[in-house]
Design an enzyme around this catalytic site. Structure first.
Site, PDB file in Angstrom:
ATOM      1  N   ASP A  46      91.676  62.447  64.469  1.00  0.00           N
ATOM      2  CA  ASP A  46      92.101  63.437  63.487  1.00  0.00           C
ATOM      3  C   ASP A  46      92.895  62.677  62.437  1.00  0.00           C
ATOM      4  O   ASP A  46      94.026  62.261  62.688  1.00  0.00           O
ATOM      5  CB  ASP A  46      92.964  64.514  64.152  1.00  0.00           C
ATOM      6  N   TYR A  63      90.671  69.481  44.477  1.00  0.00           N
ATOM      7  CA  TYR A  63      89.796  68.462  45.053  1.00  0.00           C
ATOM      8  C   TYR A  63      89.690  67.258  44.120  1.00  0.00           C
ATOM      9  O   TYR A  63      89.836  66.097  44.543  1.00  0.00           O
ATOM     10  CB  TYR A  63      88.414  69.056  45.304  1.00  0.00           C
ATOM     11  N   LYS A  76      90.817  63.231  44.742  1.00  0.00           N
ATOM     12  CA  LYS A  76      89.895  62.099  44.620  1.00  0.00           C
ATOM     13  C   LYS A  76      90.318  61.152  43.502  1.00  0.00           C
ATOM     14  O   LYS A  76      90.179  59.927  43.620  1.00  0.00           O
ATOM     15  CB  LYS A  76      88.467  62.607  44.389  1.00  0.00           C
ATOM     16  N   ASN A 114      85.873  57.926  55.010  1.00  0.00           N
ATOM     17  CA  ASN A 114      84.898  58.929  54.606  1.00  0.00           C
ATOM     18  C   ASN A 114      85.385  60.359  54.816  1.00  0.00           C
ATOM     19  O   ASN A 114      85.022  61.249  54.046  1.00  0.00           O
ATOM     20  CB  ASN A 114      83.597  58.723  55.382  1.00  0.00           C
ATOM     21  N   THR A 169      84.007  57.721  64.311  1.00  0.00           N
ATOM     22  CA  THR A 169      85.119  58.600  64.671  1.00  0.00           C
ATOM     23  C   THR A 169      84.943  59.982  64.054  1.00  0.00           C
ATOM     24  O   THR A 169      84.293  60.151  63.022  1.00  0.00           O
ATOM     25  CB  THR A 169      86.469  58.024  64.191  1.00  0.00           C
ATOM     26  N   ILE A 226      84.393  53.953  60.822  1.00  0.00           N
ATOM     27  CA  ILE A 226      84.084  55.009  59.863  1.00  0.00           C
ATOM     28  C   ILE A 226      84.739  56.317  60.301  1.00  0.00           C
ATOM     29  O   ILE A 226      84.610  56.717  61.461  1.00  0.00           O
ATOM     30  CB  ILE A 226      82.567  55.233  59.751  1.00  0.00           C
TER      31      ILE A 226
END
Length: 297
Positions: free
Chosen positions: A70, A162, A166, A97, A46, A20
């Site tokens: 990163d 944004y 997405k 995520n 992570t 994740i």
């Protein structure tokens, strides 16, 4: 280079290994890591900083590996995936995520902000998918879970950058889902609605570094309102979101799309409204019925 911290336990062949991204405390990834662990999965958590996860591996024994990752760095991505595979032998589920908000009027949107949003929200997930797919394809099994957004269905004012990132992730997921059918790998798009998390704090830090608006300064209160829209009263807790999401993802045949959280259904339905009605709703919500009486500087 990723930094690996892991327990002495080995992974069981019966337990699915989940990697994740973006597991910083207070975020959705942190809640997802705990929910997958409680469901019996071995979790590789992570984040850009190990310290930001604040001993998440001590919260549940199934969170066995912490990695510094990163997602915007190719070197960091490659090192993290390699470390996870070396430790556990496989990655059964990848959860993309880690994400970045991008709140600004399009007419004054700094291209660097838009590029960073697409790097984090689109290019990084695709790179991680390409990194984990070879071993999934070889085993004819695996799941890719991309955390999109209801904003990807209907782009309102101030969040065009944004929403575009997405929407791009959703579209890429649609193609990928069909392309991976012969290899037995599932692709799930999760579209959160209004979920309580640290996203407002992170978005505010980015916003405060932007220059003052030339044309849209009179609307700044509405722009800031959009930044905190998902944190309103009634928003779903990150724990509830994670529990519902993990339950669906772990099904033998998971759903292709999963809208979870407060307002998720209503905001998704906005996409199907006639355009003039959708625009009317957004103008009223975000103060765009007319130019405010105060003059911008």
């Amino acid at each position: 280079m990723a930094v690996l911290s892991s327990s002495s336990r080995g992974s069981s062949e019966q337990q699915e290994v989940v990697l994740i991204t973006g597991c910083t405390k207070g975020g959705l990834g942190h809640a997802l890591a705990l929910a997958f662990a409680k469901s019996g999965c071995i979790v590789v958590a992570t984040a850009r900083s190990l310290a930001s996860m604040e001993d998440i591996d001590k919260a549940h024994p199934n969170i066995q590996t912490l990695l510094q990752l990163d997602v915007a760095s190719a070197e960091s991505r490659d090192a993290a995936v390699a470390a996870a595979l070396q430790r556990h032998g496989r990655i059964d589920i990848l959860v993309n995520n880690a994400g970045m908000h991008c709140i600004a009027p399009i007419a004054e949107l700094p291209l660097s902000l838009l590029q960073n949003a697409f790097t984090t929200n689109v290019f990084a997930p695709i790179c991680l998918i390409q990194a984990v797919l070879p071993q999934m394809i070889a085993r004819r099994a695996g799941k890719i879970v991309n955390i999109g957004s209801v904003a990807g269905y209907s782009s309102g004012p101030w969040a065009g950058g944004y929403s575009a990132s997405k929407a791009a992730l959703h579209a890429l997921s649609d193609s990928l889902r069909v392309e991976l059918t012969p290899f037995g790998v599932d692709v799930v798009v999760v579209a959160p609605g209004a979920i309580k998390s640290n996203i407002e704090v992170n978005a505010a830090q980015v916003y405060n570094g932007l220059p003052k608006w030339k044309f849209y300064q009179p609307w700044e209160q509405f722009i800031k309102k959009r930044m905190s829209y998902s944190q309103q009263a009634g928003s779903t807790s990150s724990e509830e979101f994670a529990e519902k999401t993990v339950k669906e993802v772990l099904r033998k045949n998971p759903p292709h799309y999963l809208a979870v959280g407060y307002l998720s259904t209503k905001l998704t339905l906005l996409y199907y409204l006639p355009v003039f009605l959708r625009d009317f709703v957004y103008r009223r919500m975000f103060g765009l019925k007319e130019v405010p009486s105060s003059k911008s500087d």
